[in-house]
Every structure is written in structure tokens, then in C-alpha cells.
Motif scaffolding. Structure first.
Motif, short mmCIF file in Angstrom:
data_model
loop_
_atom_site.label_atom_id
_atom_site.label_comp_id
_atom_site.label_asym_id
_atom_site.label_seq_id
_atom_site.Cartn_x
_atom_site.Cartn_y
_atom_site.Cartn_z
N GLU A 1 0.83 -1.20 0.00
CA GLU A 1 0.00 0.00 0.00
C GLU A 1 0.87 1.25 0.00
OE1 GLU A 1 -2.99 -0.17 -0.67
OE2 GLU A 1 -3.62 -2.19 -0.08
N LYS B 1 -5.37 1.02 5.07
CA LYS B 1 -6.62 0.76 4.38
C LYS B 1 -6.33 -0.13 3.18
CE LYS B 1 -10.48 3.05 2.03
NZ LYS B 1 -11.06 4.37 1.61
N LYS B 2 -6.97 -1.27 3.14
CA LYS B 2 -6.68 -2.22 2.08
C LYS B 2 -7.28 -1.77 0.75
CE LYS B 2 -6.32 -6.50 4.78
NZ LYS B 2 -6.87 -7.87 4.93
N SER B 3 -6.48 -1.88 -0.30
CA SER B 3 -6.97 -1.64 -1.66
C SER B 3 -7.60 -2.92 -2.19
CB SER B 3 -5.81 -1.22 -2.56
OG SER B 3 -4.88 -2.28 -2.69
#
Length: 277
Positions: free
Chosen positions: A200, A219-221
Motif C-alpha cells: 500500500e 486501508k486495504k486496496s
């Protein structure tokens, strides 16, 4: 030869076109040495410094939009019937050199992070021949880079390379063949050393928390996927006609999904009607 030091909508009697909505007048240089070339700069693109040289005819270059961070730093050379295409939200820390010649293309996906000292060369700039047969030894070949790829400092990508989405190419590595998705590749030529990874953008020292100990800190993509090693993939590479060892540049199978996507993108830009027409 035509030299533009300001980028705004433009077309000339030789069929050269600049298609853009915004105006850029700082640190830009566009050179047209041939005819029927097309530069597309999408609305919202951020440019720090860009030099694009269309050395021949029928070249295409596209720079995508960017909605965060500083502008891109690019030096691009486009040869006969060739294309250099950048997707949206591509970032560069230092200047990146990209070249394409002899009908080849360099296609960079969206959300690609390029560090500094990087080269993307679909061609070698000069021909090399076999003395006995006269056969060309270093033909130009496409470079295809998928979405959300990270090229670390001094990483180089050469003709014939395909890097699938979510992968990382390590410091000083040279990519000459196919790299699957969500893996780390290092070395010269680059080889996969770790699979099933995700990365990330948040910087370790500029984005809180300053200790990113596990995935809960980012925050995960959408690019958190297991690696497909390509054992049955249509993106596998084929042996060259010369029977060269794997260290030689590969011939890429033409029905690669990434390659098809890149071809559609180039054709769409070629058909595009410039603003004001």
C-alpha cells in the motif's frame, strides 16, 4: 521539426495533435519530427516536468489524470507506429525515461508507483545483428505493466516484459519477462522471490501510525489477491525461435489478457477526436 514549450490544444497541417483540456506552460517540451502523431493529456493530469519527443510518424502518447500528490516527471521518446500510455494516478519520485520504437508500445496501468532512476525501454535505441546470418538480435518488444505495481529505485523494465497487478520490483532489478501478480521480483534478470504479497502507498514516516506492524494499520486496496503463478495462464511466455536460453528476451504470447487490454486502449486513443474539432 516543431517544438512546443507550452501544452494546450494543438494541431498542424502534418496531422500532429495535442488533445488536452488544461494548459501546461512550466517544464514541458513536446517535439514533433514526423507526422500523424498524437499526444493526449487527460483532464486533471498533474505535471512536474515532461518531455515528449515524437521522432517519427504515427506515434501515440497518453498521460492519465492524477488526483493526489505532486506531478509526474517524465522523459518520453516515441518512434515509428509506437505508443507510450500511462494510466491514471501514476506517480514518479524522480524522472522516469520511457521509450518505444518499431511499432512497440509501453503501457503503464493505473495507480503505478515509480521511484527514481527508472527506465522503461521497449527498444535498445540501436540495432544489433548476428554477424553470420545478418539476423536482428534485439528487436523491439512491448512492455505491459498492470495496475498497482511498484517499481523501486533504479528498477529497469525492458522490451518483452509483462508485470501483472499488485507486484513489486526490487531495487536495481532488470525485468525482461513475465512477472505474475502480487509478488516480489528482484535481480538481473528479475526473478520472483516472494508470492502472495500486497503493498500500500502510505509512507512509513509520513503517514500514521508510524509503526505499521500488520494489515490493520492500512486501508486495504482491491489488490489483495493470491499470486497466480501462470502455470496455466494465457500470459505465459513462449520460447524464442532461436532456441535461446531463458535469460534471453522472451517472445510473449499474443493472446495475453493484459496485452489485449493494452491494444484496445491504444486503438481507442487513435480514434479519439481532439477537442475543438
Amino acid at each position: 521539426m516543431i517544438i512546443l514549450t507550452k501544452v494546450s490544444p494543438y494541431n498542424d497541417e502534418l496531422g500532429n495533435v495535442v488533445d488536452c483540456s488544461d494548459e501546461y506552460s512550466k517544464n514541458v517540451k513536446i517535439v514533433f519530427r514526423g507526422k500523424n502523431n498524437r499526444l493526449v493529456i487527460e483532464k486533471g493530469a498533474r505535471i512536474d516536468s515532461v518531455s515528449v519527443a515524437f521522432d517519427c510518424d504515427n506515434g501515440v502518447c497518453k498521460i492519465g489524470a492524477k488526483d493526489f500528490g505532486p506531478g509526474v516527471k517524465l522523459k518520453i521518446r516515441v518512434g515509428q507506429d509506437s505508443s507510450v500510455i500511462l494510466g491514471d494516478n501514476v506517480s514518479t519520485t524522480g524522472q522516469c525515461l520511457m521509450t518505444a520504437a518499431e511499432g512497440s508500445k509501453v503501457v503503464v496501468g493505473s495507480d503505478v508507483m515509480i521511484a527514481s532512476g527508472n527506465y522503461l525501454r521497449a527498444d535498445d535505441g540501436h540495432p544489433i545483428f548476428d554477424v553470420s546470418s545478418g539476423r536482428r538480435m534485439n528487436p523491439s518488444a512491448d512492455i505491459i505493466i498492470g495496475d498497482h505495481v511498484w517499481l523501486a529505485t533504479k528498477a529497469v523494465v525492458l522490451g518483452g516484459a509483462v508485470i501483472n497487478e499488485g507486484s513489486v520490483v526490487g531495487f536495481g532489478s532488470i525485468v525482461t519477462s513475465r512477472i505474475p501478480n502480487n509478488c516480489i521480483a528482484v535481480g538481473s534478470p528479475a526473478k520472483v522471490v516472494r508470492k502472495n504479497i500486497a503493498w500500500e502507498r502510505p509512507n512509513l514516516t509520513k503517514s500514521k501510525p508510524y509503526y505499521k506492524t500488520d494489515a490493520s494499520t492500512v486501508k486495504k486496496s482491491k489488490f489483495w489477491n493470491l499470486t497466480d503463478d501462470g502455470s496455466s495462464s494465457s500470459e505465459s511466455t513462449a520460447k524464442s525461435n532461436s532456441g535461446a536460453k531463458s535469460s534471453a528476451r522472451p517472445v510473449i504470447v499474443r493472446h495475453s489478457p493484459l496485452r489485449k487490454r493494452a491494444g484496445r486502449l491504444v486503438r481507442a486513443i487513435q480514434r479519439r477526436i481532439p477537442k475543438g474539432k
